[in-house]
Design a protein around this motif. Sequence first.
Motif, PDB file in Angstrom:
ATOM      1  N   ALA A  68      11.272   3.910  41.680  1.00 35.84           N
ATOM      2  CA  ALA A  68      11.859   5.173  42.140  1.00 35.84           C
ATOM      3  C   ALA A  68      10.824   6.018  42.878  1.00 35.84           C
ATOM      4  O   ALA A  68      11.101   6.593  43.937  1.00 35.84           O
ATOM      5  N   THR A  69       9.612   6.086  42.331  1.00 31.62           N
ATOM      6  CA  THR A  69       8.550   6.832  43.003  1.00 31.62           C
ATOM      7  C   THR A  69       8.160   6.152  44.311  1.00 31.62           C
ATOM      8  O   THR A  69       7.913   6.822  45.320  1.00 31.62           O
ATOM      9  N   ASP A  70       8.118   4.821  44.303  1.00 32.11           N
ATOM     10  CA  ASP A  70       7.821   4.096  45.544  1.00 32.11           C
ATOM     11  C   ASP A  70       8.829   4.450  46.634  1.00 32.11           C
ATOM     12  O   ASP A  70       8.458   4.691  47.793  1.00 32.11           O
ATOM     13  N   ARG A  71      10.095   4.465  46.282  1.00 27.69           N
ATOM     14  CA  ARG A  71      11.133   4.763  47.275  1.00 27.69           C
ATOM     15  C   ARG A  71      10.971   6.179  47.823  1.00 27.69           C
ATOM     16  O   ARG A  71      11.096   6.404  49.035  1.00 27.69           O
ATOM     17  N   ALA A  72      10.697   7.138  46.940  1.00 25.14           N
ATOM     18  CA  ALA A  72      10.506   8.518  47.400  1.00 25.14           C
ATOM     19  C   ALA A  72       9.315   8.613  48.342  1.00 25.14           C
ATOM     20  O   ALA A  72       9.356   9.323  49.362  1.00 25.14           O
ATOM     21  N   LEU A  73       8.238   7.899  48.037  1.00 19.50           N
ATOM     22  CA  LEU A  73       7.048   7.929  48.878  1.00 19.50           C
ATOM     23  C   LEU A  73       7.320   7.287  50.238  1.00 19.50           C
ATOM     24  O   LEU A  73       6.965   7.846  51.287  1.00 19.50           O
ATOM     25  N   ALA A 107       7.718  14.885  39.851  1.00 16.06           N
ATOM     26  CA  ALA A 107       6.730  14.948  38.778  1.00 16.06           C
ATOM     27  C   ALA A 107       7.299  15.653  37.565  1.00 16.06           C
ATOM     28  O   ALA A 107       8.308  16.359  37.643  1.00 16.06           O
ATOM     29  N   VAL A 108       6.636  15.457  36.440  1.00 12.44           N
ATOM     30  CA  VAL A 108       7.002  16.135  35.197  1.00 12.44           C
ATOM     31  C   VAL A 108       5.797  16.962  34.745  1.00 12.44           C
ATOM     32  O   VAL A 108       4.646  16.596  35.012  1.00 12.44           O
ATOM     33  N   PRO A 109       6.031  18.102  34.080  1.00 11.20           N
ATOM     34  CA  PRO A 109       4.908  18.954  33.663  1.00 11.20           C
ATOM     35  C   PRO A 109       3.961  18.225  32.720  1.00 11.20           C
ATOM     36  O   PRO A 109       4.378  17.437  31.863  1.00 11.20           O
ATOM     37  N   LEU A 110       2.681  18.509  32.879  1.00  7.17           N
ATOM     38  CA  LEU A 110       1.653  17.946  32.010  1.00  7.17           C
ATOM     39  C   LEU A 110       1.055  19.102  31.223  1.00  7.17           C
ATOM     40  O   LEU A 110       0.073  19.717  31.627  1.00  7.17           O
ATOM     41  N   GLY A 111       1.695  19.449  30.107  1.00 10.73           N
ATOM     42  CA  GLY A 111       1.231  20.554  29.303  1.00 10.73           C
ATOM     43  C   GLY A 111       1.711  21.892  29.843  1.00 10.73           C
ATOM     44  O   GLY A 111       2.477  21.963  30.808  1.00 10.73           O
ATOM     45  N   PRO A 112       1.206  22.994  29.269  1.00 12.78           N
ATOM     46  CA  PRO A 112       1.697  24.332  29.632  1.00 12.78           C
ATOM     47  C   PRO A 112       1.082  24.923  30.890  1.00 12.78           C
ATOM     48  O   PRO A 112       1.527  25.959  31.361  1.00 12.78           O
ATOM     49  N   GLY A 113       0.053  24.309  31.460  1.00 10.96           N
ATOM     50  CA  GLY A 113      -0.638  24.903  32.595  1.00 10.96           C
ATOM     51  C   GLY A 113       0.011  24.575  33.923  1.00 10.96           C
ATOM     52  O   GLY A 113       1.234  24.537  34.056  1.00 10.96           O
ATOM     53  N   HIS A 172      -6.799   6.236  50.988  1.00 14.64           N
ATOM     54  CA  HIS A 172      -7.975   6.742  50.284  1.00 14.64           C
ATOM     55  C   HIS A 172      -7.523   7.242  48.919  1.00 14.64           C
ATOM     56  O   HIS A 172      -6.918   8.313  48.803  1.00 14.64           O
ATOM     57  N   VAL A 173      -7.815   6.472  47.892  1.00  9.01           N
ATOM     58  CA  VAL A 173      -7.444   6.837  46.526  1.00  9.01           C
ATOM     59  C   VAL A 173      -8.540   7.727  45.958  1.00  9.01           C
ATOM     60  O   VAL A 173      -9.700   7.317  45.845  1.00  9.01           O
ATOM     61  N   GLN A 174      -8.167   8.959  45.600  1.00  8.93           N
ATOM     62  CA  GLN A 174      -9.094   9.887  44.954  1.00  8.93           C
ATOM     63  C   GLN A 174      -8.469  10.296  43.628  1.00  8.93           C
ATOM     64  O   GLN A 174      -8.276  11.476  43.339  1.00  8.93           O
ATOM     65  N   ALA A 175      -8.129   9.292  42.842  1.00 13.39           N
ATOM     66  CA  ALA A 175      -7.382   9.482  41.604  1.00 13.39           C
ATOM     67  C   ALA A 175      -7.789   8.390  40.625  1.00 13.39           C
ATOM     68  O   ALA A 175      -8.346   7.364  41.023  1.00 13.39           O
ATOM     69  N   ASP A 176      -7.483   8.607  39.354  1.00 16.14           N
ATOM     70  CA  ASP A 176      -7.820   7.639  38.312  1.00 16.14           C
ATOM     71  C   ASP A 176      -6.607   7.201  37.498  1.00 16.14           C
ATOM     72  O   ASP A 176      -6.701   6.228  36.745  1.00 16.14           O
ATOM     73  N   PHE A 177      -5.499   7.904  37.647  1.00 11.90           N
ATOM     74  CA  PHE A 177      -4.376   7.655  36.748  1.00 11.90           C
ATOM     75  C   PHE A 177      -3.123   7.270  37.538  1.00 11.90           C
ATOM     76  O   PHE A 177      -3.127   6.261  38.235  1.00 11.90           O
ATOM     77  N   TRP A 178      -2.057   8.058  37.424  1.00 15.47           N
ATOM     78  CA  TRP A 178      -0.780   7.698  38.023  1.00 15.47           C
ATOM     79  C   TRP A 178      -0.853   7.572  39.543  1.00 15.47           C
ATOM     80  O   TRP A 178      -0.292   6.646  40.122  1.00 15.47           O
ATOM     81  N   GLN A 179      -1.573   8.492  40.195  1.00 16.80           N
ATOM     82  CA  GLN A 179      -1.618   8.423  41.651  1.00 16.80           C
ATOM     83  C   GLN A 179      -2.476   7.258  42.142  1.00 16.80           C
ATOM     84  O   GLN A 179      -2.271   6.760  43.252  1.00 16.80           O
ATOM     85  N   ALA A 180      -3.430   6.814  41.333  1.00 24.15           N
ATOM     86  CA  ALA A 180      -4.184   5.613  41.707  1.00 24.15           C
ATOM     87  C   ALA A 180      -3.245   4.414  41.735  1.00 24.15           C
ATOM     88  O   ALA A 180      -3.262   3.615  42.678  1.00 24.15           O
ATOM     89  N   ILE A 181      -2.423   4.273  40.708  1.00 23.44           N
ATOM     90  CA  ILE A 181      -1.465   3.166  40.674  1.00 23.44           C
ATOM     91  C   ILE A 181      -0.506   3.257  41.845  1.00 23.44           C
ATOM     92  O   ILE A 181      -0.252   2.273  42.559  1.00 23.44           O
ATOM     93  N   ILE A 182       0.029   4.451  42.091  1.00 20.42           N
ATOM     94  CA  ILE A 182       0.981   4.649  43.191  1.00 20.42           C
ATOM     95  C   ILE A 182       0.312   4.351  44.527  1.00 20.42           C
ATOM     96  O   ILE A 182       0.898   3.710  45.416  1.00 20.42           O
ATOM     97  N   GLY A 183      -0.927   4.788  44.705  1.00 19.83           N
ATOM     98  CA  GLY A 183      -1.643   4.558  45.949  1.00 19.83           C
ATOM     99  C   GLY A 183      -1.897   3.087  46.216  1.00 19.83           C
ATOM    100  O   GLY A 183      -1.737   2.610  47.346  1.00 19.83           O
ATOM    101  N   TYR A 184      -2.307   2.346  45.196  1.00 20.13           N
ATOM    102  CA  TYR A 184      -2.547   0.913  45.382  1.00 20.13           C
ATOM    103  C   TYR A 184      -1.246   0.158  45.649  1.00 20.13           C
ATOM    104  O   TYR A 184      -1.229  -0.793  46.449  1.00 20.13           O
TER     105      TYR A 184
END
Length: 423
Positions: A73-78, A57-63, A92-104
């Motif tokens: 690449a992410t598929d292979r790691a998973l 993953a890459v940071p999403l802002g300062p938090g 069970h997809v409990q996401a709306d963004f990147w993890q939803a795409i990865i999960g499907y």
Amino acid sequence: MHVAMFLDQHPDTLGGMQTSVRLQRQFLEAAGHRVTLVSPAQRGRHPADKGIVELPAVPLGPGEYSLCVPGKATDRALHRAMAARPPVDVVHVQADFWQAIIGYRFAAAVSAPVVHTMHNRLDVGIAATLPFPGLVQSGLGVLQRRFLDTGLPAARDAWTYLARFTDRAERVTAPSSHFGRLLQERGVFDHVDVVSNGLDDAIARELLATPKPGPRARPRLAWVGRFSAEKRLLPFLDAVSRSGIDAEIHIFGDGGQRRAAEARAAGISPAEVVFRGKVPYRRMLAELREADALVQTSQGFETQGMTVFEALVLGTPSLLSDHRIAADLPAGSHWTTGGDSVEALAAALAQAVTELRQGTGPVLGGAGSGHFLQSRQTAAMVEVYRQAMSGHDARGRSGAGFLSARRPATSHSSPVLGDRQQH
């Protein structure tokens, strides 16, 4: 069964969805099921958890938040991480963004059925938290089309974007009846099962065994959430100041507006405002039990408002700005504001504090509160999983595709809220 849950943020970061997922995992595992959580890698050093697959993953802002980039690449790691685990029965997809795409993408690769829980009002949330929301939503639609190969034009609004996911889902769930109805009305899915976020049964029993405080001269109010614009912490502090109430105000959470909130609170009198920061789950529930009232100030953003239901179970009334959430609560268990303005919130705060001081506020008799215990939610979700697996197997035998039978031909009553609404 083995359930793989995909979520946009690491389960140990701040957020109601993360709290809910941790509890879901706990109760599913206690019932004998296996759960693997798939999320972006947590930032900073932290203890390893064999039940969590942390993707690059890459940071999403300062938090504390991060994002994963969908793709090969992410598929292979998973798939490498999942190879040593038993086959997945349900995604069970409990996401709306990147993890939803990865999960499907993962579900399609391993031929597993998808249950998608919708946690967020994307149309409201994106507009409240990001600049140029129209461009952001269009960009999400392009990303979704590219990595899910939908064969359809890129979604340009939140509801179409969500429906592009559920074209490939067996079942869709929502944490409240009002949000479930909205998803159906907006064409996201024909029948949405309502399965609420729950409250740990054992902790609830323990806390309910302790006496609830009686009327106090200085009522104790709790506010819980991220310190961000959509949660309306700053308008809440303005309303406290304008109301002139004499009360203890305990603020739980953290976020980007912390400095502004502390500065604004410094000039408030006679109320005393205390910033408590992030606290562990059990401590937060104990604080809700101790409080005289919970104040929920977001408007149109929450799909359940988890702390409101936790407070309900623990015998603590709420003051709500969002009337949609209030409609899911038993009558007489809460106050609501007379409008969306700071002035309306201030007037409601003054009324609530007066009634709490006099002992004439809402009385919670426990009607319907048992519906929000996690054991009940887990049983309801396991039934949704079984229906998803059955439907997926039936389509596999018939050769039907996702779009020909993605929506249930028959519906069943909402497993949580349907009978509670009789109270």
